[in-house]
Design an enzyme around this catalytic site. Structure first.
Site, PDB file in Angstrom:
ATOM      1  N   TYR A  74     -11.804 -15.054   2.741  1.00  0.00           N
ATOM      2  CA  TYR A  74     -10.848 -13.989   3.023  1.00  0.00           C
ATOM      3  C   TYR A  74     -10.349 -14.069   4.470  1.00  0.00           C
ATOM      4  O   TYR A  74     -11.166 -14.150   5.389  1.00  0.00           O
ATOM      5  CB  TYR A  74     -11.506 -12.614   2.787  1.00  0.00           C
ATOM      6  CG  TYR A  74     -10.614 -11.465   3.183  1.00  0.00           C
ATOM      7  CD1 TYR A  74      -9.594 -11.037   2.351  1.00  0.00           C
ATOM      8  CD2 TYR A  74     -10.770 -10.835   4.410  1.00  0.00           C
ATOM      9  CE1 TYR A  74      -8.749 -10.002   2.729  1.00  0.00           C
ATOM     10  CE2 TYR A  74      -9.935  -9.797   4.798  1.00  0.00           C
ATOM     11  CZ  TYR A  74      -8.924  -9.390   3.954  1.00  0.00           C
ATOM     12  OH  TYR A  74      -8.092  -8.382   4.324  1.00  0.00           O
ATOM     13  N   TYR A  78      -2.544 -12.596   2.912  1.00  0.00           N
ATOM     14  CA  TYR A  78      -2.190 -12.289   1.507  1.00  0.00           C
ATOM     15  C   TYR A  78      -0.948 -13.044   1.035  1.00  0.00           C
ATOM     16  O   TYR A  78      -1.029 -13.957   0.223  1.00  0.00           O
ATOM     17  CB  TYR A  78      -1.938 -10.777   1.351  1.00  0.00           C
ATOM     18  CG  TYR A  78      -3.110  -9.912   1.667  1.00  0.00           C
ATOM     19  CD1 TYR A  78      -4.103  -9.682   0.713  1.00  0.00           C
ATOM     20  CD2 TYR A  78      -3.241  -9.294   2.910  1.00  0.00           C
ATOM     21  CE1 TYR A  78      -5.183  -8.866   0.989  1.00  0.00           C
ATOM     22  CE2 TYR A  78      -4.317  -8.472   3.193  1.00  0.00           C
ATOM     23  CZ  TYR A  78      -5.285  -8.264   2.232  1.00  0.00           C
ATOM     24  OH  TYR A  78      -6.347  -7.460   2.502  1.00  0.00           O
ATOM     25  N   LYS A 126       0.820  -1.220   0.000  1.00  0.00           N
ATOM     26  CA  LYS A 126       0.000   0.000   0.000  1.00  0.00           C
ATOM     27  C   LYS A 126       0.852   1.267   0.000  1.00  0.00           C
ATOM     28  O   LYS A 126       0.406   2.315  -0.439  1.00  0.00           O
ATOM     29  CB  LYS A 126      -0.977   0.001   1.181  1.00  0.00           C
ATOM     30  CG  LYS A 126      -1.877  -1.228   1.262  1.00  0.00           C
ATOM     31  CD  LYS A 126      -2.575  -1.534  -0.046  1.00  0.00           C
ATOM     32  CE  LYS A 126      -3.521  -2.726  -0.012  1.00  0.00           C
ATOM     33  NZ  LYS A 126      -2.969  -4.014   0.388  1.00  0.00           N
TER      34      LYS A 126
END
Ligand code: PLP
Length: 335
Positions: free
Chosen positions: A262, A288, A49
């Site tokens: 998720y 992730y 990010k």
């Protein structure tokens, strides 16, 4: 592609390392595996990010914003890094936390709960899974305006065309480093979530005519839906940069390693996190990069990524949340 034309704040000095993983490659006995260490990007704890925020925060500052507003799951790296960027720039930050997996929020969990407090978020509030997140952030923006402030809303994961520029820039960085190191990669493997990383990479590689295929490993959605999301954003990013459009054939987003959903653990993820830690001293995360590496490991074992090929794994970060997942990583059911 002429990215210097876009305003950018710098949060990482220079390039992140590009390194071979000789011990992991030997253990798996297939393709030669390399890693791009975007877990070592700047801002608190690093991770992908940060590259998106370089462009997003530059835009916020250009617009005279004094408050960043964004959204993410309870252990969102994007929320942590947006808050870190706000602190560094002297801006306020308000976070909307989506309890994406019902029951997954625990106020005692470490990771973000501690870090949000340390970095001083102006406001953090929880909303239920399925809430209209754009609407929730608009409520925060209205509150900032009512108090005379200037809000800047960042979409989930920073995955707008402007944010995805960060990964078009990363594509350029990777090609320059690969040339410098004299390694011609055959494939790039990356986690695919809110899609800005995957889409920005593809848009950048297409703009460079690199002919380097990208394999996305999904962390949330099924294949068809994710490939459509990535293609749409990759094309919008190319439009924004004024570069040639990626096509459907450029997008692969495999869904075999999502598991039950998720952020929910899988045996393959736990194996991948442990294997990288023990063979290379590199920390992945459960949500992730651990699932993406599980996908890469399986593709090597299945013979899809063969001996003689060179594969680059993009480490998108996430290890600052490891402490919030200790019980899962030690759970005998996953070991
Ligand atoms: C957000 C995130 C991803 C996924 O990137 P997207 O651009 O949302 O697809 C991968 N790894 C980590 C550690 C992340 O925080």
């Amino acid at each position: 592609m002429h990215l210097a034309r876009f305003p950018r704040r710098r949060y990482t000095p220079g390039f992140t390392p590009l390194e071979p993983l000789p011990r992991l490659s030997a253990l798996l006995g297939g393709a030669e595996i390399w890693i791009k260490r975007d877990d070592l990007l700047g801002l608190a704890g690093g991770g992908n990010k940060t590259r998106k925020l370089e462009f997003l925060v530059a835009d916020a500052l250009a617009q005279g914003a004094d408050t960043l507003i964004t959204v993410g799951a309870p252990q969102s790296n994007h929320c942590r890094l947006t808050l870190a960027a706000a602190a560094k720039e002297g801006l306020d930050c308000r976070l909307v936390i989506e309890e994406r997996v019902p029951g997954s929020f625990s106020p005692e969990a470490l990771g973000n709960n501690l870090l949000f407090d340390l970095m001083g978020a102006a406001n953090v509030r929880m909303v239920k899974a399925g809430a209209d997140l754009a609407e929730e952030m608009a409520l925060d923006a209205a509150a900032v305006k009512a108090a005379g402030g200037h809000p800047y809303v960042i979409v989930g994961g920073g995955s707008s065309p402007l944010g995805a520029l960060g990964y078009a820039a990363c594509a350029q960085e990777i090609m320059a480093q690969a040339f410098e190191a004299g390694v011609a990669f055959d494939r790039l493997v990356v986690a695919s979530g809110s899609a800005g990383t995957h889409a920005g990479l593809v848009a950048g590689l297409v703009a460079l005519n690199a002919q380097l295929p990208v394999t996305g490993i999904n962390v949330r959605r099924q294949r068809a839906e994710q490939e459509a999301n990535v293609l749409k954003l990759a094309q919008a990013t190319a439009d924004f940069m004024g570069t040639p459009q990626p096509v459907a054939d450029d997008i692969v987003a495999l869904d075999a390693w999502v598991g039950p959903g998720y952020s929910l653990p899988t045996r393959e993820m736990v194996e991948a996190v442990r294997l990288l830690a023990r063979s290379e001293g590199i920390l992945l995360d459960p949500v992730y990069s651990g699932k993406a590496m599980a996908g890469l490991i399986a593709l090597v074992r299945e013979g899809v990524l063969k001996k003689g090929e060179r594969v680059l794994f993009l480490h998108t970060g996430g290890a600052p949340s490891l402490s919030a997942f200790g019980s899962v990583l030690r759970d005998p059911a996953f070991n």
